[in-house]
Design an enzyme around this catalytic site. Sequence first.
Site, short mmCIF file in Angstrom:
data_model
loop_
_atom_site.label_atom_id
_atom_site.label_comp_id
_atom_site.label_asym_id
_atom_site.label_seq_id
_atom_site.Cartn_x
_atom_site.Cartn_y
_atom_site.Cartn_z
N GLU A 35 0.85 -1.20 0.00
CA GLU A 35 0.00 0.00 0.00
C GLU A 35 0.88 1.25 0.00
O GLU A 35 1.80 1.37 0.80
CB GLU A 35 -0.93 -0.02 1.22
CG GLU A 35 -1.74 1.25 1.44
CD GLU A 35 -2.56 1.71 0.23
OE1 GLU A 35 -3.41 0.95 -0.22
OE2 GLU A 35 -2.33 2.85 -0.26
N ARG A 37 -0.27 4.46 0.43
CA ARG A 37 -0.69 5.41 1.48
C ARG A 37 -0.05 5.04 2.81
O ARG A 37 0.34 3.90 3.00
CB ARG A 37 -2.20 5.21 1.72
CG ARG A 37 -3.08 6.06 0.94
CD ARG A 37 -4.51 5.68 1.36
NE ARG A 37 -5.44 6.09 0.36
CZ ARG A 37 -5.89 7.34 0.24
NH1 ARG A 37 -5.53 8.25 1.09
NH2 ARG A 37 -6.71 7.64 -0.73
N GLY A 186 -21.72 17.89 -11.25
CA GLY A 186 -22.05 16.47 -11.33
C GLY A 186 -23.12 16.10 -10.32
O GLY A 186 -22.91 16.22 -9.12
N ILE A 190 -21.56 11.35 -5.30
CA ILE A 190 -20.71 12.21 -4.47
C ILE A 190 -21.29 13.62 -4.38
O ILE A 190 -21.38 14.20 -3.30
CB ILE A 190 -19.26 12.25 -5.03
CG1 ILE A 190 -18.62 10.86 -4.84
CG2 ILE A 190 -18.44 13.34 -4.36
CD1 ILE A 190 -17.18 10.76 -5.29
N ARG A 279 -15.11 8.83 -11.33
CA ARG A 279 -13.78 8.39 -10.93
C ARG A 279 -13.19 7.51 -12.03
O ARG A 279 -13.93 6.91 -12.80
CB ARG A 279 -13.85 7.64 -9.59
CG ARG A 279 -14.30 8.57 -8.46
CD ARG A 279 -14.41 7.83 -7.13
NE ARG A 279 -13.17 7.25 -6.67
CZ ARG A 279 -12.21 7.92 -6.01
NH1 ARG A 279 -12.36 9.20 -5.74
NH2 ARG A 279 -11.12 7.30 -5.60
N HIS A 450 -43.74 -5.42 12.34
CA HIS A 450 -44.50 -4.17 12.35
C HIS A 450 -44.19 -3.40 13.62
O HIS A 450 -44.11 -4.00 14.68
CB HIS A 450 -46.00 -4.48 12.28
CG HIS A 450 -46.85 -3.26 12.42
ND1 HIS A 450 -47.03 -2.37 11.39
CD2 HIS A 450 -47.54 -2.77 13.49
CE1 HIS A 450 -47.81 -1.38 11.80
NE2 HIS A 450 -48.13 -1.61 13.08
#
Length: 471
Positions: A35, A37, A186, A190, A279, A450
């Site tokens: 990874e 990040r 858009g 998002i 994206r 219910h």
Amino acid sequence: MADYDYDVLVIGAGPGGYVAAIRAAQLGLKTACAEGRETLGGTCLNVGCIPSKAMLHASEYYDAAANGAMEKMGIKVKPQLDLDTMHGQRKDAVKGLTGGIEFLFKKNKVDWLKGYAKFTSADTVVLRQAQDGTEKSVRAKNIIIATGSSVTPLPGVEVDNDKQVIVDSTGALELAKVPEHMVVIGGGVIGLELGSVWRRLGAKVTCVEFLDQILPGMDGDVRKEANKIFKKQGIEFKLKTKVTKAEVKGRKAVLTLEPAAGGDAEMLEADVVLVSIGRRPNTDGLALDKAGLATNQRGQIEVDHDFRTAVDGIWAIGDVVPGPMLAHKAEDEGIACAENIAGLTGIVNHDVIPSVVYTMPEIAGVGLTEEAAKEKGEVKVGKFPMLANSRAKTNHEPDGFVKVIADAKTDRVLGVWCIASVAGTMIAQAAQAMEFGATSEDIAYTCHAHPTHSEAIKEAAMAVTGKPIHI
Ligand code: FAD
Ligand code: NAD
């Protein structure tokens, strides 16, 4: 195994990658996950699903207090916004959950390899550490590409999250103050979710959408009704309109808007502009050519039903492959892919992937839209309004409906769509029913507790072939 470092190397620790790594390790395979990040969890946990839901949840409480919804129930409050604390609880949620993945990696003996991976051959990658640029070579029998996606840029509208004027979704989660006027480019998931957050906290929000309706891909009735509800909540829509340019002047942006079909331009000023036009898959920097792989025209890596790419030993899952860009789709593909690598039979039914917009009310659907179902053959449709559902009515949540679409001959359920405060939770039963091949009659004759919002699904199912009771 002798000259391989790992049985499985997963590239990317988002919901696709981290889940694939854990499943592979659970199945006894020596597994690592690379990874780039500094934290695990990918887009979803760091800058996507989780932080956006933290802001949606908190802003919903603020809105309920500010707009009189609480007063209606006998609770008099005058809310005062402490945005720093709201951001703080968002960050805490992210920290807790990303740390949780770190714990799960340790528990399952998945090695977390820090750095960005780049292929040097079909079974080898080098990992480049962001901090010092040092490189390390790793060879694996199987490599799963789970590199996810990033924001699609809009030419002429340059995102700079640090300046907080033109931002993408990551920047829109971090705004230090409530904008006076936010323009959302858009009208997709998002734009509507993050537009709702800042509208609830006091911003005027204008949403500019290229198409003639918001939420492309969703059922036509749902798109129309959602548009009405968001308008009622105060979001202004400019449909069939595109943004062609944005100029930042001090703390403001001036946008050039043009009709989608061409015509006279108009200018619009905003103090925050959110670019949310979709994206695109992350493959830059992977050096796919070194592995003998290429992307399709949409930049995605093509896979077969088992998640194998065109090259033996390389697999791909999640946002980087075709299909909806959703965390639960990526997770299910991660599990199935790891199971296939281990010699089991991992399957994902791509016809039954629910999707949810976490606004208030929530908007959810699974299976075919009415339009798509009609293209395939004759259908019967049952609808039930939330206004006639006792729980929704009692909770002062009258907006929305449930729609069940079934095959006219076999009665098999082809799609279910809901607009309701808890539609995201309700849709799970529809997905499960469809996974089991349910008919509308099966749902109609299933006892539902219910008073619950879910009774609206039962009544919409009753409306497919007969009549609901409460309308
Ligand atoms: P990602 O989560 O994007 O993870 C990929 C990881 O790979 C990243 O951490 C990246 O750093 C890493 N990486 C990339 N290249 C390399 C490399 N070369 N080497 C090493 N690592 C690399 N979906 C939902 O289902 N529900 C939601 O509510 C929802 N909300 C969202 C809200 C926002 C604001 C956004 C932006 C997205 C949201 N999504 C939501 C979509 C969801 O986040 C994605 O569908 C999901 O994260 C995809 O998972 P993934 O594992 O394929 O990729
Ligand atoms: P989207 O595809 O949902 O919506 C983008 C919208 O922008 C579309 O309606 C499109 O017609 C419009 N558009 C495109 N170009 C435009 C232009 N030049 N001017 C005006 N409008 C334009 O994309 P998104 O909202 O950016 O979300 C990206 C992805 O993230 C989605 O695929 C979604 O699945 C995922 N996501 C999911 C959730 C969730 O599951 N709740 C939440 C957020 C994001």
